[in-house]
Design an enzyme around this catalytic site. Structure first.
Site, PDB file in Angstrom:
ATOM      1  N   GLY A 231      99.959  55.309  36.695  1.00  0.00           N
ATOM      2  CA  GLY A 231     101.280  54.641  38.112  1.00  0.00           C
ATOM      3  C   GLY A 231     101.239  53.015  35.994  1.00  0.00           C
ATOM      4  O   GLY A 231     100.906  53.316  35.962  1.00  0.00           O
ATOM      5  N   SER A 232     101.210  51.309  36.847  1.00  0.00           N
ATOM      6  CA  SER A 232     101.881  50.613  36.129  1.00  0.00           C
ATOM      7  C   SER A 232     100.158  50.544  35.702  1.00  0.00           C
ATOM      8  O   SER A 232      99.003  50.705  36.498  1.00  0.00           O
ATOM      9  CB  SER A 232     102.382  49.618  36.964  1.00  0.00           C
ATOM     10  OG  SER A 232     101.481  49.498  38.128  1.00  0.00           O
ATOM     11  N   GLY A 236      96.928  50.036  37.517  1.00  0.00           N
ATOM     12  CA  GLY A 236      95.066  50.330  37.046  1.00  0.00           C
ATOM     13  C   GLY A 236      94.107  48.846  36.800  1.00  0.00           C
ATOM     14  O   GLY A 236      93.215  49.482  36.533  1.00  0.00           O
ATOM     15  N   GLU A 253      95.852  56.239  33.116  1.00  0.00           N
ATOM     16  CA  GLU A 253      97.680  56.995  32.479  1.00  0.00           C
ATOM     17  C   GLU A 253      98.478  55.723  33.446  1.00  0.00           C
ATOM     18  O   GLU A 253      98.800  56.100  34.163  1.00  0.00           O
ATOM     19  CB  GLU A 253      97.989  58.247  32.840  1.00  0.00           C
ATOM     20  CG  GLU A 253      97.191  59.810  32.461  1.00  0.00           C
ATOM     21  CD  GLU A 253      96.864  59.824  31.059  1.00  0.00           C
ATOM     22  OE1 GLU A 253      97.760  58.955  30.613  1.00  0.00           O
ATOM     23  OE2 GLU A 253      95.960  60.477  30.394  1.00  0.00           O
ATOM     24  N   CYS A 287     106.644  57.066  31.934  1.00  0.00           N
ATOM     25  CA  CYS A 287     105.924  56.134  31.255  1.00  0.00           C
ATOM     26  C   CYS A 287     105.950  56.643  29.520  1.00  0.00           C
ATOM     27  O   CYS A 287     105.763  56.032  28.832  1.00  0.00           O
ATOM     28  CB  CYS A 287     104.571  56.779  31.473  1.00  0.00           C
ATOM     29  SG  CYS A 287     104.061  58.127  31.562  1.00  0.00           S
TER      30      CYS A 287
END
Length: 499
Positions: A231-232, A236, A253, A287
């Site tokens: 995700g963003s 994270g 990730e 991403c």
């Protein structure tokens, strides 16, 4: 192929689709397509307990037999590729070809994991003590929590679960609340595979649906030793410290701000094609999407006009139509973020082409956009933030070292590429003094990674690795064992300790 036939093909029943409090809206037209049940805190707690028990049973199954389950799962995905690919397209907005490609990634990682189930290799290490043997082995670690984002609603689960399952772990999946239907469909296919194989522990794979509170509960539970979160960067920043605080392991990730350098010797036709797909594929919601472009001054006047011409031919529209190249953004929030980023670019001297809303009359409740190219003035620093939308910032350069420096001078470090036919430039870009990203390509764009290599990036991208290579080690615990087959008891480092 309509959505009702897709639901039927994937085994999603009326009870699955209209039995809850979470309204699922398709970005294709802005219409509600289902209303699914979210999980309470008590239900999440029960699911984690079931996952823990399933792990205790599953870790005793030989790895090649665990691989048989993943092999059958891969076959179920093959049988349902078209339907699942269509649901991906309908629920997250990527074009149908990309939806099919995402399911193919799942099939490919299943194939890789089946082979891996017979190759969970350890090491034999020379001992300094006579009559001793030292080995390093890998063992199952426990339930693995998987948190996925809307833009790859199924592949990320499979990257993680296929490896985690052959490694001997159970899995719990918290999908994005924007794309729960694809997760429920995947669970149906897993259940079919489990029934065909037989004798599979209850709770080996589960889906928990909900908002951030559901993810937080999964992240904070000590019974889940590994959390893989995609995700963003903002997400994270919450997940990483929370897992670390309980001494768990996180595979992160996160965001990307990916750049391509185009050198004077580059094949410009190849470069334009790669830049185009990298920047506008999935409507810029990958991403690995190409965000920044560095073009040598000698070819700027040729490449940029060619790129603008290619952009002018992009077909924006219904992602299920074969002629469409760019589907919708996921929602209004994504559209507003794109407009804010373009406004800021213009404030900073950028010249914007494209970026306006498209098809508003046809789809008043959906958010289609014309991809944007932004030519930026010379600057000491490039755009530092990632906007999840089809915006490509273009910069001139004259010196490769300067271009690499600007390329690396962002917080993110996921994917990168250079287009050049000069071997020295290619080698420099992929060397220790080149790109600082987890992925560094030559004459290939930033998106479209193969499952054979470990996928992930550095800096604010999180440092996690999924998919191929030795990423499987992230789902196991390591043990070093020394066996003394002599009649003496020598100590390491020559220490003498006599009674």
């Amino acid at each position: 192929m309509n959505i009702e036939s897709v639901f039927t093909a994937l085994g999603l029943s009326e009870n699955d689709l209209n039995n809850g409090d979470l309204v699922v809206t398709s970005p294709v037209n802005g219409n509600a397509i289902a209303q699914v049940k979210t999980h309470s805190a008590a239900e999440v707690d029960t699911a984690i307990g079931k996952a823990k028990q399933a792990f205790e049973d599953w870790k005793n199954v030989p790895a090649p037999k665990r691989g048989e389950l993943v092999r059958v799962l891969g076959n179920k995905l093959r049988d349902h590729k078209e339907a699942l690919g269509a649901l991906v397209s309908m629920e997250c907005g990527k074009i149908y070809q990309e939806g099919l490609g995402e399911v193919q990634e799942m099939i490919d990682i299943c194939d890789l994991a089946v082979g891996l189930s017979r190759q969970l290799f350890g090491l034999t290490i020379a001992s300094e003590r006579p009559g001793h043997r030292m080995t390093e082995t890998w063992h199952p670690i426990g339930p693995v929590g998987i948190i996925s984002a809307f833009n790859f609603p199924v592949a990320v689960w499979c990257w993680n679960s296929a490896l985690a399952l052959v490694c001997g772990n159970s899995v719990i999946w918290k999908p994005s609340e924007k794309t729960p239907l694809t997760a429920l469909a995947c669970q149906k296919l897993f259940d079919l595979a489990a029934a065909e194989v037989g004798d599979i522990p209850d709770g080996l794979s589960q889906v928990i649906v909900g908002h951030a509170d559901v993810g937080e509960q999964l992240v904070n539970d000590t019974r889940v030793p590994v959390i893989s979160a995609t995700g963003s960067t903002a997400m994270g920043r919450k997940v990483g410290p929370a897992v670390a605080a309980r001494f768990g392991r996180s595979i992160l990730e996160l965001g990307g701000n990916n750049g391509i350098i185009v050198a004077p010797t580059a094949n410009l036709e190849m470069a334009v094609r790669a830049i185009l797909f990298g920047a506008v594929g999935t409507a810029g919601q990958r991403c690995t999407s190409t965000r920044r472009l560095f073009v040598h001054d000698d070819i700027y006047g040729e490449l940029v006009p060619a790129l603008k011409k290619a952009y002018s031919g992009i077909r924006v529209g219904d992602p299920m139509e074969q002629s469409t190249l760019v589907g919708p953004l996921i929602d209004k929030q994504a559209f507003d973020a794109m407009q804010s980023a373009l406004d800021m670019a213009m404030v900073n001297g950028g010249e914007v082409v494209g970026g306006s809303r498209a098809l508003e009359d046809t789809y008043p409740h959906a958010y289609y956009v014309n991809p944007a190219i932004v030519e930026m003035p010379e600057a000491d620093q490039t755009v530092q933030t990632e906007t999840f939308a089809p915006i490509l910032y273009v910069y001139r350069y004259t010196d490769l070292d300067r271009a690499i420096s600007l390329h690396n001078d962002v917080p993110q470090g996921l994917s990168s590429a250079i287009f050049t036919n000069d071997v020295r430039e290619a080698e420099k870009f992929t060397s220790a003094v080149g790109s600082d990203c987890g992925i560094a390509n030559v004459n290939i764009g930033t998106s479209g990674a193969e499952i054979g290599g470990a996928f992930g990036g550095e800096k604010e991208t999180g440092g996690g690795r999924e998919s191929g290579s030795d990423a499987w080690k992230g789902y196991m615990r390591r043990a070093t064992s020394t066996v003394n087959y002599s009649s003496d008891l020598p100590l390491a480092q020559g220490i003498e300790f006599n009674l």
